[in-house]
Design a protein around this motif. Structure first.
Motif, PDB file in Angstrom:
ATOM      1  N   ALA A  94       0.833  -1.205   0.000  1.00 16.78           N
ATOM      2  CA  ALA A  94       0.000   0.000   0.000  1.00 16.78           C
ATOM      3  C   ALA A  94       0.865   1.251   0.000  1.00 16.78           C
ATOM      4  CB  ALA A  94      -0.904   0.010   1.233  1.00 16.78           C
ATOM      5  N   ALA A  95       0.301   2.324  -0.470  1.00 22.03           N
ATOM      6  CA  ALA A  95       0.987   3.613  -0.452  1.00 22.03           C
ATOM      7  C   ALA A  95       1.317   3.983   0.989  1.00 22.03           C
ATOM      8  CB  ALA A  95       0.100   4.683  -1.084  1.00 22.03           C
ATOM      9  N   PRO A  96       2.487   4.579   1.209  1.00 22.24           N
ATOM     10  CA  PRO A  96       2.858   4.946   2.582  1.00 22.24           C
ATOM     11  C   PRO A  96       1.806   5.787   3.296  1.00 22.24           C
ATOM     12  CG  PRO A  96       4.754   5.159   1.145  1.00 22.24           C
ATOM     13  CD  PRO A  96       3.564   4.868   0.261  1.00 22.24           C
ATOM     14  N   ALA A  97       1.156   6.704   2.593  1.00 20.70           N
ATOM     15  CA  ALA A  97       0.156   7.565   3.246  1.00 20.70           C
ATOM     16  C   ALA A  97      -0.998   6.737   3.811  1.00 20.70           C
ATOM     17  CB  ALA A  97      -0.367   8.605   2.264  1.00 20.70           C
ATOM     18  N   GLU A  98      -1.424   5.721   3.092  1.00 23.41           N
ATOM     19  CA  GLU A  98      -2.514   4.871   3.570  1.00 23.41           C
ATOM     20  C   GLU A  98      -2.074   4.062   4.784  1.00 23.41           C
ATOM     21  OE1 GLU A  98      -5.726   1.578   1.918  1.00 23.41           O
ATOM     22  OE2 GLU A  98      -4.022   2.107   0.647  1.00 23.41           O
ATOM     23  N   LEU A  99      -0.858   3.552   4.729  1.00 25.17           N
ATOM     24  CA  LEU A  99      -0.331   2.765   5.844  1.00 25.17           C
ATOM     25  C   LEU A  99      -0.145   3.645   7.079  1.00 25.17           C
ATOM     26  CD1 LEU A  99       0.572  -0.007   6.738  1.00 25.17           C
ATOM     27  CD2 LEU A  99       2.775   0.408   5.661  1.00 25.17           C
ATOM     28  N   VAL A 100       0.392   4.843   6.899  1.00 24.84           N
ATOM     29  CA  VAL A 100       0.577   5.763   8.021  1.00 24.84           C
ATOM     30  C   VAL A 100      -0.769   6.137   8.618  1.00 24.84           C
ATOM     31  CG1 VAL A 100       1.285   8.119   8.630  1.00 24.84           C
ATOM     32  CG2 VAL A 100       2.832   6.648   7.330  1.00 24.84           C
ATOM     33  N   SER A 101      -1.766   6.360   7.791  1.00 23.30           N
ATOM     34  CA  SER A 101      -3.099   6.700   8.287  1.00 23.30           C
ATOM     35  C   SER A 101      -3.655   5.582   9.166  1.00 23.30           C
ATOM     36  CB  SER A 101      -4.042   6.969   7.110  1.00 23.30           C
ATOM     37  OG  SER A 101      -5.350   7.188   7.572  1.00 23.30           O
ATOM     38  N   THR A 102      -3.505   4.353   8.741  1.00 20.52           N
ATOM     39  CA  THR A 102      -4.009   3.220   9.530  1.00 20.52           C
ATOM     40  C   THR A 102      -3.175   3.038  10.797  1.00 20.52           C
ATOM     41  OG1 THR A 102      -4.765   2.206   7.480  1.00 20.52           O
ATOM     42  CG2 THR A 102      -4.705   0.789   9.414  1.00 20.52           C
ATOM     43  N   CYS A 103      -1.874   3.269  10.706  1.00 13.99           N
ATOM     44  CA  CYS A 103      -1.025   3.200  11.904  1.00 13.99           C
ATOM     45  C   CYS A 103      -1.423   4.284  12.906  1.00 13.99           C
ATOM     46  CB  CYS A 103       0.448   3.358  11.533  1.00 13.99           C
ATOM     47  SG  CYS A 103       1.171   1.907  10.752  1.00 13.99           S
ATOM     48  N   THR A 104      -1.770   5.451  12.409  1.00 15.31           N
ATOM     49  CA  THR A 104      -2.217   6.538  13.283  1.00 15.31           C
ATOM     50  C   THR A 104      -3.526   6.157  13.964  1.00 15.31           C
ATOM     51  OG1 THR A 104      -1.079   8.163  11.901  1.00 15.31           O
ATOM     52  CG2 THR A 104      -2.823   8.993  13.351  1.00 15.31           C
ATOM     53  N   GLU A 105      -4.416   5.531  13.231  1.00 15.84           N
ATOM     54  CA  GLU A 105      -5.662   5.035  13.814  1.00 15.84           C
ATOM     55  C   GLU A 105      -5.363   4.014  14.911  1.00 15.84           C
ATOM     56  OE1 GLU A 105      -9.715   2.672  12.415  1.00 15.84           O
ATOM     57  OE2 GLU A 105      -8.346   3.408  10.876  1.00 15.84           O
ATOM     58  N   LEU A 106      -4.391   3.135  14.658  1.00 13.23           N
ATOM     59  CA  LEU A 106      -3.991   2.146  15.661  1.00 13.23           C
ATOM     60  C   LEU A 106      -3.417   2.834  16.896  1.00 13.23           C
ATOM     61  CD1 LEU A 106      -3.514  -0.772  16.606  1.00 13.23           C
ATOM     62  CD2 LEU A 106      -1.395  -0.769  15.238  1.00 13.23           C
ATOM     63  N   LEU A 107      -2.595   3.856  16.707  1.00 12.66           N
ATOM     64  CA  LEU A 107      -2.037   4.578  17.850  1.00 12.66           C
ATOM     65  C   LEU A 107      -3.127   5.239  18.692  1.00 12.66           C
ATOM     66  CD1 LEU A 107       1.142   6.164  16.241  1.00 12.66           C
ATOM     67  CD2 LEU A 107       1.103   4.562  18.182  1.00 12.66           C
ATOM     68  N   PHE A 108      -4.131   5.818  18.043  1.00 20.63           N
ATOM     69  CA  PHE A 108      -5.245   6.420  18.786  1.00 20.63           C
ATOM     70  C   PHE A 108      -6.002   5.347  19.569  1.00 20.63           C
ATOM     71  CE2 PHE A 108      -5.199  10.071  15.633  1.00 20.63           C
ATOM     72  CZ  PHE A 108      -4.704  10.988  16.555  1.00 20.63           C
ATOM     73  N   ALA A 109      -6.231   4.207  18.952  1.00 23.06           N
ATOM     74  CA  ALA A 109      -6.936   3.115  19.634  1.00 23.06           C
ATOM     75  C   ALA A 109      -6.114   2.603  20.818  1.00 23.06           C
ATOM     76  CB  ALA A 109      -7.247   1.984  18.654  1.00 23.06           C
ATOM     77  N   LEU A 110      -4.807   2.518  20.641  1.00 19.61           N
ATOM     78  CA  LEU A 110      -3.933   2.092  21.739  1.00 19.61           C
ATOM     79  C   LEU A 110      -3.973   3.100  22.881  1.00 19.61           C
ATOM     80  CD1 LEU A 110      -0.856   0.720  19.778  1.00 19.61           C
ATOM     81  CD2 LEU A 110      -2.270  -0.570  21.407  1.00 19.61           C
ATOM     82  N   ASP A 111      -3.967   4.372  22.549  1.00 19.42           N
ATOM     83  CA  ASP A 111      -4.013   5.397  23.585  1.00 19.42           C
ATOM     84  C   ASP A 111      -5.303   5.294  24.397  1.00 19.42           C
ATOM     85  OD1 ASP A 111      -2.931   7.840  24.882  1.00 19.42           O
ATOM     86  OD2 ASP A 111      -4.722   8.759  23.982  1.00 19.42           O
ATOM     87  N   ARG A 112      -6.426   5.143  23.705  1.00 16.34           N
ATOM     88  CA  ARG A 112      -7.712   4.996  24.404  1.00 16.34           C
ATOM     89  C   ARG A 112      -7.704   3.746  25.294  1.00 16.34           C
ATOM     90  NH1 ARG A 112      -9.621   6.293  19.274  1.00 16.34           N
ATOM     91  NH2 ARG A 112     -10.141   4.120  18.902  1.00 16.34           N
ATOM     92  N   HIS A 113      -7.187   2.663  24.757  1.00 13.20           N
ATOM     93  CA  HIS A 113      -7.139   1.399  25.496  1.00 13.20           C
ATOM     94  C   HIS A 113      -6.209   1.508  26.713  1.00 13.20           C
ATOM     95  CE1 HIS A 113      -7.126  -2.955  26.104  1.00 13.20           C
ATOM     96  NE2 HIS A 113      -5.804  -2.890  26.149  1.00 13.20           N
ATOM     97  N   ASN A 114      -4.997   1.971  26.478  1.00 13.75           N
ATOM     98  CA  ASN A 114      -4.001   2.022  27.546  1.00 13.75           C
ATOM     99  C   ASN A 114      -4.407   3.000  28.651  1.00 13.75           C
ATOM    100  OD1 ASN A 114      -2.572   0.224  25.990  1.00 13.75           O
ATOM    101  ND2 ASN A 114      -1.057   1.710  25.295  1.00 13.75           N
ATOM    102  N   SER A 115      -5.129   4.048  28.279  1.00 11.69           N
ATOM    103  CA  SER A 115      -5.536   5.031  29.290  1.00 11.69           C
ATOM    104  C   SER A 115      -6.564   4.452  30.266  1.00 11.69           C
ATOM    105  CB  SER A 115      -6.084   6.300  28.628  1.00 11.69           C
ATOM    106  OG  SER A 115      -7.340   6.057  28.025  1.00 11.69           O
ATOM    107  N   LYS A 116      -7.181   3.351  29.912  1.00 12.24           N
ATOM    108  CA  LYS A 116      -8.075   2.638  30.828  1.00 12.24           C
ATOM    109  C   LYS A 116      -7.340   1.486  31.519  1.00 12.24           C
ATOM    110  CE  LYS A 116     -10.966   2.408  27.428  1.00 12.24           C
ATOM    111  NZ  LYS A 116     -11.958   2.380  26.407  1.00 12.24           N
ATOM    112  N   GLU A 117      -6.565   0.779  30.734  1.00 16.91           N
ATOM    113  CA  GLU A 117      -5.907  -0.422  31.248  1.00 16.91           C
ATOM    114  C   GLU A 117      -4.883  -0.090  32.336  1.00 16.91           C
ATOM    115  OE1 GLU A 117      -4.916  -4.324  28.937  1.00 16.91           O
ATOM    116  OE2 GLU A 117      -3.375  -2.825  28.479  1.00 16.91           O
ATOM    117  N   GLU A 118      -4.091   0.945  32.112  1.00 13.91           N
ATOM    118  CA  GLU A 118      -3.024   1.252  33.060  1.00 13.91           C
ATOM    119  C   GLU A 118      -3.537   1.668  34.439  1.00 13.91           C
ATOM    120  OE1 GLU A 118      -0.282   3.885  31.059  1.00 13.91           O
ATOM    121  OE2 GLU A 118       0.261   2.323  29.602  1.00 13.91           O
TER     122      GLU A 118
END
Length: 157
Positions: A94-118
């Motif tokens: 995939a084009a880097p921009a598409e991959l970076v966009s999905t990685c950014t979505e993953l980072l946001f999801a991780l932040d939401r998750h970790n902010s509860k889990e920790e």
């Protein structure tokens, strides 16, 4: 950050995983994308989810944390599905921009998750787990690997 040894190790894994994904997304500024950091972070996240679902969550359920554990497992499924998307995009060229966009979505999801889990799950790990369970978790953190083919319970839900 919690002061307990186990929670500190789990939180350190969160920071390392985030850092690997962020190292890849930083390529937007330079045009050089660190595939190795991304793939290592995805592998580490899958391993981290495994250790929580296999070692940490069962005794916490037994200690009365049914609802918080259910929320964490549901979110693990969402994270797993996002990781599958990132992997498919990466492997499919995939084009880097598409991959970076999905990685950014993953980072946001991780932040939401970790902010509860920790603050909710990890302090309970320090307080509620017996010495044997804690030792098993610490051993796994030090050298354990995810079994081949293992997928979290809520992936694809």
């Amino acid at each position: 950050m919690s002061t307990g040894l186990l929670s500190a190790a789990l939180e350190r894994e969160h920071r390392e995983i985030d850092g690997g994904i962020e190292a890849f997304t930083a390529g937007t500024a330079t045009g050089v994308y660190d595939d190795g950091a991304l793939l290592a972070a995805l592998s580490a996240l899958r391993r981290h989810i495994y250790l929580e679902e296999a070692f940490l969550f069962p005794p916490l359920r037994g200690a009365g944390l049914m609802m918080p554990v259910m929320v964490m497992e549901r979110e693990h499924g969402e994270l797993w599905d996002l990781m599958d998307t990132v992997t498919d995009l990466h492997d499919g060229g995939a084009a880097p921009a598409e991959l970076v966009s999905t990685c950014t979505e993953l980072l946001f999801a991780l932040d939401r998750h970790n902010s509860k889990e920790e603050p909710i799950i990890y302090p309970q790990a320090d307080a509620a787990l017996d010495a044997s369970t804690t030792a098993n978790l610490q051993d796994f953190i030090a050298s354990g690997t995810t079994p081949d083919g293992w997928v979290c319970a809520r992936a694809g839900a």
